[in-house]
Enzyme design. Structure first.
Site, PDB file in Angstrom:
ATOM      1  N   HIS A   1       6.525  -7.408  44.807  1.00  0.00           N
ATOM      2  CA  HIS A   1       6.599  -5.973  44.512  1.00  0.00           C
ATOM      3  C   HIS A   1       5.622  -5.192  45.405  1.00  0.00           C
ATOM      4  O   HIS A   1       6.010  -4.271  46.128  1.00  0.00           O
ATOM      5  CB  HIS A   1       6.284  -5.739  43.023  1.00  0.00           C
ATOM      6  N   GLU A   2       4.362  -5.593  45.362  1.00  0.00           N
ATOM      7  CA  GLU A   2       3.344  -4.879  46.144  1.00  0.00           C
ATOM      8  C   GLU A   2       3.597  -5.058  47.639  1.00  0.00           C
ATOM      9  O   GLU A   2       3.341  -4.151  48.435  1.00  0.00           O
ATOM     10  CB  GLU A   2       1.938  -5.352  45.770  1.00  0.00           C
TER      11      GLU A   2
ATOM     12  N   HIS B   1       5.915  -2.381  48.809  1.00  0.00           N
ATOM     13  CA  HIS B   1       5.221  -1.117  49.117  1.00  0.00           C
ATOM     14  C   HIS B   1       4.517  -1.216  50.464  1.00  0.00           C
ATOM     15  O   HIS B   1       4.575  -0.307  51.282  1.00  0.00           O
ATOM     16  CB  HIS B   1       4.157  -0.827  48.045  1.00  0.00           C
TER      17      HIS B   1
ATOM     18  N   HIS C   1       6.838  -1.132  53.392  1.00  0.00           N
ATOM     19  CA  HIS C   1       7.337   0.242  53.528  1.00  0.00           C
ATOM     20  C   HIS C   1       6.301   1.080  54.292  1.00  0.00           C
ATOM     21  O   HIS C   1       6.629   1.785  55.245  1.00  0.00           O
ATOM     22  CB  HIS C   1       7.565   0.800  52.114  1.00  0.00           C
TER      23      HIS C   1
END
Ligand SMILES: [Zn+2]
Length: 603
Positions: free
Chosen positions: A392-393, A396, A399
């Site tokens: 998940h992290e 980010h 991105h």
């Protein structure tokens, strides 16, 4: 409840498992030198005031002077905040962080004149400047995102007055925060081992997942008894907050608070309406899942406090951080070799602060700015949940990485509306990978349930919140007093509609609105639901094997804020103004619910 473990102090942690902040600043001395330099630049910013309207060239030079000051200030911020979070009890780090915060506040107030001055430039003049001055062209979209709101900006004097009233207008929200985080005291309850524990929000989150029905029931009853006792105060703080939103929307000439909130990211309100309509159409799926929960738990009655206890046993899946890195690389391999090389870079260059230590901030996040790496804070445990958190992290951080390496500074960040999509897409890819990887029934059931619970908590529950939030704003605007009775009655009805007949909507749940901090966020929660659903479509496109679709996804990661969020997602392959992507998400939920039902019957 859990074993008491001795956490290491910060200096006892193996440096290989800590983040390396030296690429930002070699040491505190280098930080201090930069701090002094940036502080002087911030002091000089007011000298630029009153000049941008002189010419197109002057406007460019003012923008660039401001950005030249903000960029290094952001580096100071990242360094100070990461150091603070790695050991919050360290007083030197506290001082560093406090000093940086004050510097940023000053920076903000020293450029507060910029937007009003820009908006004072006639639209036709600005258009002509953009057309004729090549050095202004790279800032076109940046300027448009500010001037788009022109009709909603009041005179400088009126805006100043409103800004001065800011603290007073935020008082209801503050009061809620203080009451909820500090003053509310909860009774003592018994935990799984029959040990008396002081109920807090954190303890409640654990006890409500207890496998013992009595434990979760008592935690639920006791927690809500306190909220019920303070319901009139909490209705007053919520009402005050809603009135602030409605007031601000109305004085800025918006139709309503929802339009005002969503227009800040240029999101059409149809995105919100489509979500609510589609979720309502698919509530029977949630009812089915809840009924299945009741069957598996073998409960005569399913209560609201039975919705968080695990319905599958913990699988024997355990990962060390080293093993998790290997799994993450395999799960994300569908994103292509370039993506993987940057994930590897994150591992090799120590962008991740892995293990827990005394004083370290809890939870997990990704944080970075244009001129820093996108760092990740974890509190690693050797389990599946931590593996999900890692990807998940990493979503980010990748991105951020792609954005900062493909966009100029003015487009080097991204809005919250698109942020959670990158992280959730990675989680979806991990779910797909794990389901393909493990044939063991218990592991399959655990992963399917992890997905179904995530869907329930994100798509269904956050839309329930969004519906409630919109209702109370509309009611207030129509002159309806938001009393505790009024709020609770609507909330209970809404809860019954969402969860259906299989669950007993206990009377306590009518007061749930009283304890949700997100109702103070101003039309924020719907983005969790839209993001989760969009990620589903994107993950399907990525795993389809069509490299053009995968590249369209990578283009979204590279887009930053160079275009409006809704356009960025459209180019990536999801039209979020339509319901198709929501239908696809529900189809996936239904498919996995079928699989889970079949598995549950054979176990
Ligand atoms: Zn996230």
């Amino acid at each position: 409840m859990s074993d008491i473990k001795q956490l290491p102090t910060r200096d006892q942690v193996d440096s290989k498992l800590t983040w390396d902040l030296t690429p930002i600043f070699k040491d505190d001395e280098a930080f201090n030198a930069a701090f002094d330099r940036v502080s002087k630049e911030i002091d000089a910013l007011p000298k630029l005031e009153g000049k941008l309207a002189e010419s197109a060239k002057k406007l460019v030079s003012v923008i660039e002077s401001i950005m030249t000051t903000i960029r290094p200030a952001e580096k100071l911020y990242v360094f100070a905040s990461l150091k603070h979070d790695q050991d919050t009890a360290n007083s030197e780090n506290q001082a560093l962080s406090g000093r940086t915060q004050s510097m940023l506040t000053k920076l903000e107030s020293n450029i507060a004149w910029f937007e009003p001055e820009l908006l004072a430039v006639k639209p036709s003049t600005l258009d002509q400047w953009i057309e004729t001055e090549p050095s202004l062209k790279p800032y076109e979209h940046y300027l448009r995102t500010i001037t788009d709101g022109r009709e909603h900006v009041l005179t400088p004097a009126a805006e100043k007055l409103l800004a001065q009233a800011g603290d007073a207008l935020g008082a209801s929200s503050n009061t809620f925060g203080v009451l909820n985080d500090a003053d509310l005291e909860f009774p003592v309850v018994e935990d799984d081992d029959g040990v008396t524990v002081q109920l807090t929000q954190g303890v409640y989150d654990q006890l409500i997942q207890s496998t013992q029905p009595e434990v979760r029931k008592m935690a639920f009853k006791q927690l809500y008894a306190v909220y019920h006792q303070f319901r009139h105060t909490l209705a007053a703080t919520l009402s005050g907050n809603v009135k602030t939103h409605n007031f601000e929307a109305s004085v800025h000439h918006y139709q309503n608070a929802r339009q005002a909130a969503m227009s800040s990211n240029h999101i059409p309100v149809s995105v919100f309406d489509s979500l609510v309509t589609s979720v309502n159409d698919h509530l029977p799926l949630l009812h089915r899942y809840v009924a299945l929960r009741k069957r598996i738990l073998k409960l005569k009655e399913l209560h609201m406090y039975d919705l968080y206890t695990p319905i599958t046993g913990e699988p024997k899946l355990s990962y060390t951080f080293e093993e998790a890195k290997a799994e993450a690389l395999k799960a994300l391999a569908v994103l292509g070799s370039d993506y993987l090389s940057h994930v590897q870079e994150a591992f090799d260059s120590r962008w991740i602060d892995v293990v827990e230590n005394k004083g370290k901030r809890s939870g997990a996040y990704s944080s970075g700015m244009y001129d820093t790496a996108p760092y990740i804070l974890l509190n690693w445990q050797d389990n599946l949940e931590s593996l999900f958190t890692l990807v998940h992290e990493m979503g980010h951080s990748m991105h951020s990485y792609y954005t900062t390496h493909n966009q100029p500074y003015q487009y080097g960040d991204y809005s919250i509306f698109v942020a959670e999509i990158a992280s959730t897409t990675n989680e979806t890819l991990l779910t797909d990978y794990l389901l393909n990887q493990y044939s063991d029934k218990q592991i399959q059931a655990f992963i399917l349930n992890h997905y179904l619970d995530g869907f329930k908590g994100t798509v269904f529950r956050q839309t329930q919140f969004a519906e409630f939030e919109h209702f109370i704003h509309e009611q207030d605007a129509a002159g309806q007093p938001l009393t505790a009775e009024f709020l609770s009655k609507f909330y209970l009805d809404l809860n019954k509609k969402y969860y259906g007949e299989a669950v007993i909507s206990d009377p306590e749940i009518a007061d749930e609105w009283a304890r949700i901090p997100h109702f103070y966020y101003n039309y924020y929660v719907y983005q969790y639901a839209t993001g989760f659903a969009a990620a589903n479509t994107l993950a399907q496109r990525i795993t389809s094997g069509d490299t053009a679709k995968r590249d369209a996804y990578l283009d979204y990661l590279k887009s930053g804020s160079s275009d409006y969020p809704i356009n960025v997602m459209q180019k990536a392959g999801v039209d979020m103004t339509q319901t198709t992507y929501l239908d696809q998400a529900f189809a996936e939920f239904e498919k996995r619910l079928d699989q889970f039902e079949t598995l549950a019957e054979t176990m």
